[in-house]
Design an enzyme around this catalytic site. Structure first.
Site, short mmCIF file in Angstrom:
data_model
loop_
_atom_site.label_atom_id
_atom_site.label_comp_id
_atom_site.label_asym_id
_atom_site.label_seq_id
_atom_site.Cartn_x
_atom_site.Cartn_y
_atom_site.Cartn_z
N CYS A 69 -2.47 13.46 -13.97
CA CYS A 69 -3.46 14.51 -14.21
C CYS A 69 -4.84 13.90 -14.03
CB CYS A 69 -3.32 15.05 -15.63
SG CYS A 69 -4.63 16.26 -15.99
N CYS A 73 -0.47 20.31 -16.61
CA CYS A 73 -0.52 19.20 -17.55
C CYS A 73 -0.22 19.67 -18.98
CB CYS A 73 -1.91 18.55 -17.51
SG CYS A 73 -2.08 17.17 -18.66
N HIS A 121 -1.35 1.62 -4.21
CA HIS A 121 -1.72 3.04 -4.05
C HIS A 121 -0.81 3.98 -4.81
CE1 HIS A 121 -3.78 1.77 -0.04
NE2 HIS A 121 -4.51 1.47 -1.11
N GLN A 166 0.85 -1.19 0.00
CA GLN A 166 0.00 0.00 0.00
C GLN A 166 0.89 1.25 0.00
OE1 GLN A 166 -3.50 -0.49 2.96
NE2 GLN A 166 -1.86 -1.80 3.72
N ASN A 167 2.17 1.04 0.20
CA ASN A 167 3.08 2.18 0.35
C ASN A 167 3.39 2.83 -0.99
OD1 ASN A 167 3.08 1.50 3.02
ND2 ASN A 167 5.03 0.40 2.95
N VAL A 168 3.61 4.12 -0.94
CA VAL A 168 3.84 4.89 -2.17
C VAL A 168 5.30 5.38 -2.24
CG1 VAL A 168 1.43 5.64 -2.27
CG2 VAL A 168 3.09 7.03 -1.02
#
Ligand code: BV8
Ligand code: ZN
Length: 273
Positions: free
Chosen positions: A126, A174, A118, A100-102
């Site tokens: 975007c 973007c 995640h 779950q870690n980013v």
């Protein structure tokens, strides 16, 4: 100790093992957990800040929070829990690490067989036209987000350049649609990457042994994975200094840190093999 012995016996006979990790695995790398006590911004609730609503309301505040976390992560190193998991994947014919870690620390520790449910904090996303920006592209578009740059900033420089100096007009826009780009993570209320989620549930259903490590097991749909594994006959193992909502379903509970428990499991397993 006999608990560990019994688990090693079971692991020695298993082909298919998977591991779910959460912020607790990175806690000892100096990265604050979500529901932990430390951290400069812990007066904000992540479920408030990590949302599209917060970003639309105040993109500058949300980006300051993320840059603060990205700098901590850039300065952090994988700990023994990450390296043990990277070793563990070669001990089983079928193995998947579901994180779950980013923070990307599993990748930096050498893990190859993993999915990031995640997302990844150094990438860009975007939310208006869906364009994705790789870490490399994004750090060119938004130099403040560059890992090496953040790592070198002193607290003073970070405060000046980001917390006080960053203006809304400096935020990355973007290339396709001109909207503000957000961090490449899954916010609350956003759906998880389809392929990663599907793979995670398929693996949970087939695992003989499923580990839940360093997660409070409250965030859905990730928190359902241990239960799905258990329902499909897996032996469920929790490694967490604290009790969680899934503790009572577990066959093994190690009330200890991941950076202690995982290396001992891996070294005992190597001897056992
Ligand atoms: C979705 C990226 C819908 C962002 C994150 C009401 C009931 C049920 C569900 C919901 C609800 N209301 C809303 C929901 C859904 C919501 C949710 O689950 N909310 C929770 C709070 C109730 N989920 C979502 O919104 C998900 N999306 O449902 O979309 C949908 C469906 C279809 C179509 C469209 C939309 C999205 C969830 C993902 C959110 N993003 N992160 C960012 O990072 O900024 S979640 C975030 O929490 C992190 O990823 C983190 O990993 C994750 C889970 O937290 P943990 O990892 O468990 O960390 P935590 O701090 O909680 O716990 C740390 C643990 O480690 C502790 O137990 C501690 O004891 C332990 N520990 C400490 N030190 C150590 C240790 N363990 C071992 N060793 C140590 N040394
Ligand atoms: Zn766009």
């Amino acid at each position: 100790m006999e608990n560990l012995e019994r688990l090693i016996q079971l692991l020695g006979r298993s082909q298919f093992v998977s591991v779910l990790t959460g912020a607790g695995v990175s806690a000892e790398s100096g990265i604050p957990t979500f529901r932990g006590k430390d951290g400069l911004w812990n007066r904000y609730d992540p479920t408030e800040l990590a949302t599209l609503e917060a970003f639309e309301e105040n993109p500058l505040m949300v980006w300051k929070w993320y840059l603060w976390r990205m700098r901590l992560i850039a300065k952090a190193n994988p700990n023994h829990a990450h390296t043990a998991l990277a070793e563990m994947e070669s001990l089983f014919p079928e193995f998947l690490l579901i994180t779950q870690n980013v923070d990307g620390l599993h990748r930096r520790a050498g893990s190859k067989r993993f999915v990031e449910l995640h997302g990844n904090i150094f990438e860009g996303k975007c939310r208006y036209c869906g364009k994705r920006y790789s870490e490399e592209e994004f750090s060119r578009l938004f130099p403040l987000s560059d890992r090496e740059f953040l790592k070198r900033l002193t607290d003073e420089e970070f405060k000046e350049r980001v917390l006080e100096g960053l203006k809304e007009e400096d935020l990355p826009k973007c290339r396709w649609c001109g909207s503000f780009i957000g961090p490449g993570v899954v916010w609350f209320g956003e759906s998880l990457p389809e392929d990663a989620l599907q793979r995670a549930f398929q693996v949970a259903e087939k695992s003989e042994i499923f580990f839940s490590v360093g997660t409070s097991a409250v965030v859905q749909p990730a928190a359902s994975l241990p239960i799905v594994a258990k329902r499909n006959g897996a032996v469920l193992v929790e490694i967490n200094p604290e009790e969680t909502p899934i503790s009572s379903y577990c066959d093994f509970v190690f009330r200890d840190s991941a950076s202690k428990t995982l290396p001992s499991i891996v070294s005992m397993l190597r001897e056992h093999r």
